[in-house]
Structure formats: structure tokens, C-alpha cells
Design a protein around this motif. Structure first.
Motif, mmCIF file in Angstrom:
data_model
loop_
_atom_site.group_PDB
_atom_site.id
_atom_site.type_symbol
_atom_site.label_atom_id
_atom_site.label_comp_id
_atom_site.label_asym_id
_atom_site.label_seq_id
_atom_site.Cartn_x
_atom_site.Cartn_y
_atom_site.Cartn_z
ATOM 1 N N LEU A 107 -50.351 44.601 44.968
ATOM 2 C CA LEU A 107 -51.448 45.260 46.081
ATOM 3 C C LEU A 107 -50.783 46.711 46.960
ATOM 4 O O LEU A 107 -51.143 47.179 47.930
ATOM 5 C CB LEU A 107 -51.327 44.458 46.848
ATOM 6 N N LYS A 122 -56.989 40.370 44.409
ATOM 7 C CA LYS A 122 -57.217 41.893 44.507
ATOM 8 C C LYS A 122 -57.030 42.278 46.462
ATOM 9 O O LYS A 122 -56.880 43.473 46.889
ATOM 10 C CB LYS A 122 -58.558 41.691 44.142
ATOM 11 N N LYS A 123 -57.277 41.479 47.082
ATOM 12 C CA LYS A 123 -56.947 41.596 48.838
ATOM 13 C C LYS A 123 -56.318 40.601 49.783
ATOM 14 O O LYS A 123 -56.489 39.414 49.392
ATOM 15 C CB LYS A 123 -58.466 41.382 48.867
ATOM 16 N N ALA A 136 -64.101 38.020 52.739
ATOM 17 C CA ALA A 136 -64.211 37.853 51.625
ATOM 18 C C ALA A 136 -64.658 36.824 50.235
ATOM 19 O O ALA A 136 -65.042 37.328 49.470
ATOM 20 C CB ALA A 136 -62.033 37.383 51.645
#
Length: 260
Positions: A107, A122-123, A136
Motif C-alpha cells: 500500500l 486494498k485500503k 469500506a
């Protein structure tokens, strides 16, 4: 927020080199994601030695209750780098810190910190940010799952268990991660930043087993069961992760049948 800075270049432990995990049921049990349905994998990096972590632990506990019937999978990794400040987190493991380092690379975050949450690989964001987490989850559940996993518990032999897995839709450069999870635990912290506090935890990772998905899409894994294991208090969460990007493309879980 307390941030413990660690240079990513000094991380020497590979995330996918974890020791074998543990799992199984006394009776056949199947669990799978329905094709086309979204999921949310919430990976919390936390520590009993961090004063900012209890609110994040409490948040994921609420989320677990609210989404208990939906494909939302929570995994709490207790990192070990806070142990030097006077309290050794009994659930901590250097391997879980290593997994956090890997996410920092994926990331492109400059440092690791607690509490941190990563959703679907991903986040990432601060683990106590409730609105960010809820958004999210909602966004992830609306997206189709790229891959599916089926887990089948086959047999128990003493302190070992065997499970069969079958995957679909995953591409190359994928690994299957099998996480042994303790659903609940309570600790009385006697030193460090949380000294004197009674901390409740959910979805605690105890082991993480990595299986490279090569030509085959199915197989069997033998897993060790810990001494404190009981069928009602534990489960296995399975993830398919892309080793190039860190994205989690499939997830499911399986529970344990009660002992006969």
C-alpha cells in the motif's frame, strides 16, 4: 494516536512463511462464498501495549455483531513491537508484525502503526475510524467476489485436524491463507500503557498457514490444534490473496462442530 515507526526496509520476516495453522471439526462441515456476492475482510493490527488500540478492538467487536450473518470476516493480529514497553501481549507474534510490514509495501505507506485496519488488502486507515470502516465494508459488499473458496472439514485425529479446500476464479500468483481464530478472549493488563485495564478481544489470530495455489485449485491441509482449543470458541477464516498486489480476492470461514 500513538504511532510506532518502523522502517519497511528493515523488515526481514516474510509474510508468507508463517508456521502451520490449526483447524477442524468433529463432523463434516462446509462453508463457501456464493458466486457474485461481495465480501469484506477486515484485518486489524493491534496490541495490548498500545493505549490507542482498545477503541479499535471495541469497534470491530461491534461490527462483528452487526454483520454476523453477512460475509464480513474480521482478523485481529496482535503485533509484537509494543512488547518492549513493559507489557508482553500474550497473543502477539513477530509473524503478524511481518504481515503488517508486507501491507506497508503493498500500500506504499511509510510506516507501520497501531491500531491499523486493512480492508480486502486494498485500503488502510486508522483502526478506530468508524465511519471510514463502515464505508469500506459497504463498498466491498457491493462488489462481486473475484474468487470463491469451499472448505470441508474431514477428520480429527488427536490434536491434529485435516481440511479439504477447493478454490475457483483465482488467477496466478495466489496463495490460500488459512487462519485459526479464537473468537473471544479477555486479558488483565498489569503493565505498560494499558496497565490496570481489563481488555476484551475478538477474532484473535493464533496461526496463519500459507498454501501456494499452483496448477491445482484444491487440496488437503493438516493443521495442529492448540491445547486451549474448544470447538465452540474457534473458527477458521480462509483468504485468497494476490501476492503481486496484496489484494484479497476471495474469503470464507468454517466453524467447528461440537465434540461428540
Amino acid at each position: 494516536m500513538r504511532v510506532f515507526k518502523i522502517s519497511i526496509l528493515t523488515a526481514a520476516i516474510a509474510v508468507f512463511g508463517f508456521a502451520a495453522a490449526a483447524f477442524i471439526s468433529a463432523k463434516p462441515y462446509k462453508a463457501n462464498n456464493t458466486a457474485g456476492k461481495g465480501f469484506a475482510v477486515i484485518e486489524l493490527f493491534t496490541s495490548e501495549g498500545c493505549s490507542s488500540c482498545p477503541p479499535a478492538d471495541e469497534l470491530v467487536s461491534r461490527i462483528q455483531k452487526e454483520y454476523k450473518d453477512q460475509p464480513v470476516y474480521i482478523l485481529a493480529y496482535h503485533v509484537d513491537y509494543w512488547n518492549r514497553l513493559g507489557w508482553r501481549d500474550v497473543f502477539s507474534n513477530a509473524a503478524y508484525s511481518a504481515r503488517q510490514y508486507e501491507y506497508a509495501k503493498y500500500l506504499k505507506t511509510p510506516q507501520v502503526y497501531t491500531p491499523q485496519i486493512v480492508v480486502n488488502g486494498k485500503k488502510e486507515f486508522v483502526g478506530s475510524e468508524e465511519r471510514t470502516l463502515r464505508n469500506a465494508i459497504k463498498g466491498s459488499l457491493k462488489q462481486d467476489a473475484p474468487a470463491q473458496i469451499i472448505l470441508t472439514a474431514l477428520k480429527v485425529d488427536g490434536n491434529k485436524a485435516t481440511l479439504h479446500y477447493q478454490t475457483e476464479g483465482n488467477g496466478n500468483n495466489s496463495v490460500l491463507l488459512l487462519a485459526l481464530v479464537q473468537k473471544n478472549a479477555v486479558s488483565n493488563v498489569k503493565a505498560g500503557e494499558n496497565s490496570g485495564r481489563k481488555l476484551a478481544h475478538v477474532q484473535i489470530i493464533h496461526e496463519l498457514n500459507s498454501v501456494v495455489l499452483t496448477n491445482g485449485r484444491g487440496g488437503m491441509e493438516s493443521i495442529n490444534l492448540p491445547k486451549e482449543f474448544n470447538p465452540q470458541g474457534w473458527e477458521v477464516i480462509a483468504l485468497i490473496q494476490n501476492t503481486n498486489t496484496g489484494e484479497i480476492v476471495g474469503a470464507t470461514k468454517a466453524g467447528f462442530a461440537p465434540s461428540a
